[in-house]
Write an enzyme that holds these catalytic residues in place. Structure first.
Site, PDB file in Angstrom:
ATOM      1  N   GLU A 109      48.776  36.297  30.959  1.00  0.00           N
ATOM      2  CA  GLU A 109      47.986  37.027  29.959  1.00  0.00           C
ATOM      3  C   GLU A 109      48.395  36.632  28.542  1.00  0.00           C
ATOM      4  O   GLU A 109      47.555  36.492  27.650  1.00  0.00           O
ATOM      5  CB  GLU A 109      48.147  38.532  30.170  1.00  0.00           C
ATOM      6  CG  GLU A 109      47.502  39.021  31.466  1.00  0.00           C
ATOM      7  CD  GLU A 109      47.764  40.489  31.747  1.00  0.00           C
ATOM      8  OE1 GLU A 109      46.811  41.204  32.083  1.00  0.00           O
ATOM      9  OE2 GLU A 109      48.934  40.916  31.607  1.00  0.00           O
ATOM     10  N   GLU A 129      49.459  40.888  40.425  1.00  0.00           N
ATOM     11  CA  GLU A 129      49.756  42.313  40.337  1.00  0.00           C
ATOM     12  C   GLU A 129      49.173  43.130  41.484  1.00  0.00           C
ATOM     13  O   GLU A 129      49.744  44.166  41.868  1.00  0.00           O
ATOM     14  CB  GLU A 129      49.244  42.879  39.003  1.00  0.00           C
ATOM     15  CG  GLU A 129      50.034  42.428  37.785  1.00  0.00           C
ATOM     16  CD  GLU A 129      49.477  41.175  37.149  1.00  0.00           C
ATOM     17  OE1 GLU A 129      49.793  40.905  35.988  1.00  0.00           O
ATOM     18  OE2 GLU A 129      48.730  40.429  37.840  1.00  0.00           O
TER      19      GLU A 129
END
Length: 255
Positions: A109, A129
């Site tokens: 990210e 995740e």
């Protein structure tokens, strides 16, 4: 100013931030504090270009520290991380991520928020995740517009990393080069940017942001709110973290 998890090299036109928290640059509060402090320096210098890279042999960053995903810890960290993401996105300086090896979770990210991503051919980039029974708010807000909903769904919902060549094909990275040529490729990009007017570059970046509007910021705010008001109440996020730390398959409660 001294930093414990990064190296910062200021310059009048080019600044460099090097992630350096061995072995794989796991992101924690300490690193986020260092990155915010470095960004304060960047803004004070009015740097034209910022390069973010890694000192680790095998990774750009493996993402946020696993124990910090626990419901009683994730809230403050997530907010601090998203503040950094928004500072980078709103900045007029041009950012370049030089990535290699494992570029996962929050590390991916962080790279995605840069204006350019130059990847070594050994890069594996992904959002794992979901295996912890959580999801990546920044990637969920950014990827659908960047690579299309179906490709974004594959990355976020399956959580399997993709290689550099596929990332380039999807438009997730700008260029893939052999690992030994990564520094030279970044230097070449920087040199080209430095031949441009800094005023024109800053205004052009603002125009590009205006082109996509405030869709990302609104999506990130909704994604963060859903994470902190709904996901953290799930028993599964606790089980996901515990099972990972205990090196066993998870036993989902689905609640």
């Amino acid at each position: 100013m001294s930093f414990s998890t990064i190296e910062f090299y200021p310059g009048p036109r080019v600044a460099s931030i090097v992630l350096n928290r061995p072995p794989v640059n796991v992101i924690n509060f300490e690193m986020l504090n260092d990155l915010h402090a470095a960004w304060d320096e960047v803004e004070g210098l009015k740097a034209q270009v910022v390069v973010i890279s890694s000192a680790a042999d095998s990774a750009f960053s493996a993402g946020v520290d696993i124990p910090d995903h626990m419901p009683d810890r994730i809230g403050p960290l997530l907010k601090k991380f998203h503040e950094l993401i928004l500072r980078m996105r709103r900045s007029d300086c041009i950012t370049i991520a030089a990535i290699h090896g494992h570029t996962l979770g929050g590390g991916a990210e962080l790279a995605m928020m840069c204006d350019f991503i130059i990847a070594a051919d050994d890069t594996r980039i992904g959002q794992p995740e979901i295996s912890l029974a959580c999801y990546p708010p920044v990637a969920a807000a950014h990827l659908p517009a960047a690579i299309g909903l179906h490709n974004a769904s594959e990355m976020v919902l399956l959580g399997e990393p993709i290689d550099a060549i596929r990332a380039e094909r999807l438009g997730l990275v700008n260029r893939v080069v052999p690992r030994e040529e990564l520094d030279a490729a970044v230097d070449s990009c920087v040199d080209k940017l430095l031949t441009k007017s800094s005023v024109a570059l800053a205004l052009a970046k603002r125009a590009l942001r205006d082109g996509v509007g405030d869709q990302f910021e609104k999506a990130l705010a909704r994604s963060e709110e859903m994470y902190l008001t709904e996901l953290v109440k799930s028993e599964d996020i606790i089980e996901g973290v515990r099972s990972f730390l205990e090196k066993r398959p998870p036993s989902w409660k689905n609640s």
